[in-house]
Motif scaffolding. Structure first.
Motif, mmCIF file in Angstrom:
data_model
loop_
_atom_site.group_PDB
_atom_site.id
_atom_site.type_symbol
_atom_site.label_atom_id
_atom_site.label_comp_id
_atom_site.label_asym_id
_atom_site.label_seq_id
_atom_site.Cartn_x
_atom_site.Cartn_y
_atom_site.Cartn_z
ATOM 1 N N LYS A 215 -34.526 -17.485 47.702
ATOM 2 C CA LYS A 215 -35.645 -17.639 46.766
ATOM 3 C C LYS A 215 -35.174 -18.212 45.436
ATOM 4 O O LYS A 215 -34.066 -17.938 44.983
ATOM 5 N N LEU A 216 -36.038 -18.988 44.828
ATOM 6 C CA LEU A 216 -35.769 -19.562 43.513
ATOM 7 C C LEU A 216 -35.683 -18.452 42.468
ATOM 8 O O LEU A 216 -34.784 -18.423 41.645
ATOM 9 N N GLU A 217 -36.617 -17.528 42.531
ATOM 10 C CA GLU A 217 -36.622 -16.391 41.611
ATOM 11 C C GLU A 217 -36.488 -15.118 42.422
ATOM 12 O O GLU A 217 -37.267 -14.862 43.320
ATOM 13 N N LYS A 218 -35.472 -14.351 42.107
ATOM 14 C CA LYS A 218 -35.228 -13.097 42.824
ATOM 15 C C LYS A 218 -36.184 -12.024 42.317
ATOM 16 O O LYS A 218 -36.474 -11.953 41.128
ATOM 17 N N ASN A 219 -36.650 -11.202 43.230
ATOM 18 C CA ASN A 219 -37.496 -10.082 42.834
ATOM 19 C C ASN A 219 -36.606 -8.932 42.375
ATOM 20 O O ASN A 219 -35.822 -8.405 43.153
ATOM 21 N N GLU A 220 -36.697 -8.625 41.140
ATOM 22 C CA GLU A 220 -35.927 -7.502 40.620
ATOM 23 C C GLU A 220 -36.870 -6.334 40.397
ATOM 24 O O GLU A 220 -38.016 -6.512 40.001
ATOM 25 N N SER A 221 -36.378 -5.167 40.672
ATOM 26 C CA SER A 221 -37.212 -3.997 40.431
ATOM 27 C C SER A 221 -36.379 -2.949 39.705
ATOM 28 O O SER A 221 -35.155 -2.926 39.798
ATOM 29 N N PHE A 222 -37.081 -2.129 38.986
ATOM 30 C CA PHE A 222 -36.412 -1.035 38.299
ATOM 31 C C PHE A 222 -37.357 0.147 38.276
ATOM 32 O O PHE A 222 -38.569 0.008 38.404
ATOM 33 N N GLU A 223 -36.774 1.298 38.143
ATOM 34 C CA GLU A 223 -37.547 2.527 38.169
ATOM 35 C C GLU A 223 -37.989 2.898 36.762
ATOM 36 O O GLU A 223 -37.202 2.858 35.811
ATOM 37 N N VAL A 224 -39.258 3.205 36.637
ATOM 38 C CA VAL A 224 -39.801 3.635 35.357
ATOM 39 C C VAL A 224 -39.955 5.153 35.438
ATOM 40 O O VAL A 224 -40.596 5.680 36.356
ATOM 41 N N LYS A 225 -39.332 5.811 34.495
ATOM 42 C CA LYS A 225 -39.439 7.274 34.482
ATOM 43 C C LYS A 225 -40.706 7.699 33.766
ATOM 44 O O LYS A 225 -41.082 7.154 32.746
ATOM 45 N N VAL A 226 -41.334 8.666 34.351
ATOM 46 C CA VAL A 226 -42.564 9.195 33.777
ATOM 47 C C VAL A 226 -42.223 10.383 32.868
ATOM 48 O O VAL A 226 -41.530 11.312 33.273
ATOM 49 N N ASP A 227 -42.714 10.343 31.633
ATOM 50 C CA ASP A 227 -42.467 11.437 30.679
ATOM 51 C C ASP A 227 -43.504 12.509 30.834
ATOM 52 O O ASP A 227 -44.635 12.328 31.110
#
Length: 143
Positions: free
Chosen positions: A131-143
């Motif tokens: 892919k031209l643009e890689k799908n990056e993901s990250f975890e969002v912590k819930v406060d």
């Protein structure tokens, strides 16, 4: 008792007629579709970094495969050659197709054309398209 025999004979006649018509229909469809190019069966798999296209091409030689790609599409063409060694053969049924088959598909993401690669093993063509643009993901912590 006599009525049952007549009913059975009528039923058997109907079933026989249906079978005959089914055979005629199958032959007509085979005659009609024998010159229509086949569409190879294709799986498209996507992960975070690549789009992978797997195509069934049984009986095709590696040199008879053509792959055209753009940044957002792929077209795979193959030539299926008829066996010529067999002579004076009485076919009972002949369903395998010969000629050319082609399949074009719009890809779900843009790709890096120059980094694409393909391999052909056991009648399956596998094309890996980064892919031209890689799908990056990250975890969002819930406060």
């Amino acid at each position: 008792m006599k009525r049952r025999g007549v009913a059975e004979q009528m039923f058997n006649d109907m079933v026989g007629t249906i079978r005959e018509k089914q055979e005629e229909l199958e032959k007509a469809i085979a005659d009609y579709t024998s010159n229509v190019p086949a569409k190879p069966m294709m799986d498209v798999i996507e992960d975070d970094e690549n789009i992978i296209v797997k195509t069934d091409l049984p009986g095709v030689k590696k040199g008879d495969i053509k792959i055209d790609i753009t940044e957002d599409s792929i077209e795979i063409s193959a030539k299926f050659e008829e066996e010529t060694e067999v002579e004076d053969v009485n076919y009972i049924k002949k369903e395998r197709r010969y000629g050319e088959a082609s399949r074009m598909m719009v890809l779900p993401a843009k790709i890096l054309i120059n980094e694409s690669n393909a391999k052909f093993e056991n009648g399956v063509l596998t094309v890996t398209l980064p892919k031209l643009e890689k799908n990056e993901s990250f975890e969002v912590k819930v406060d």
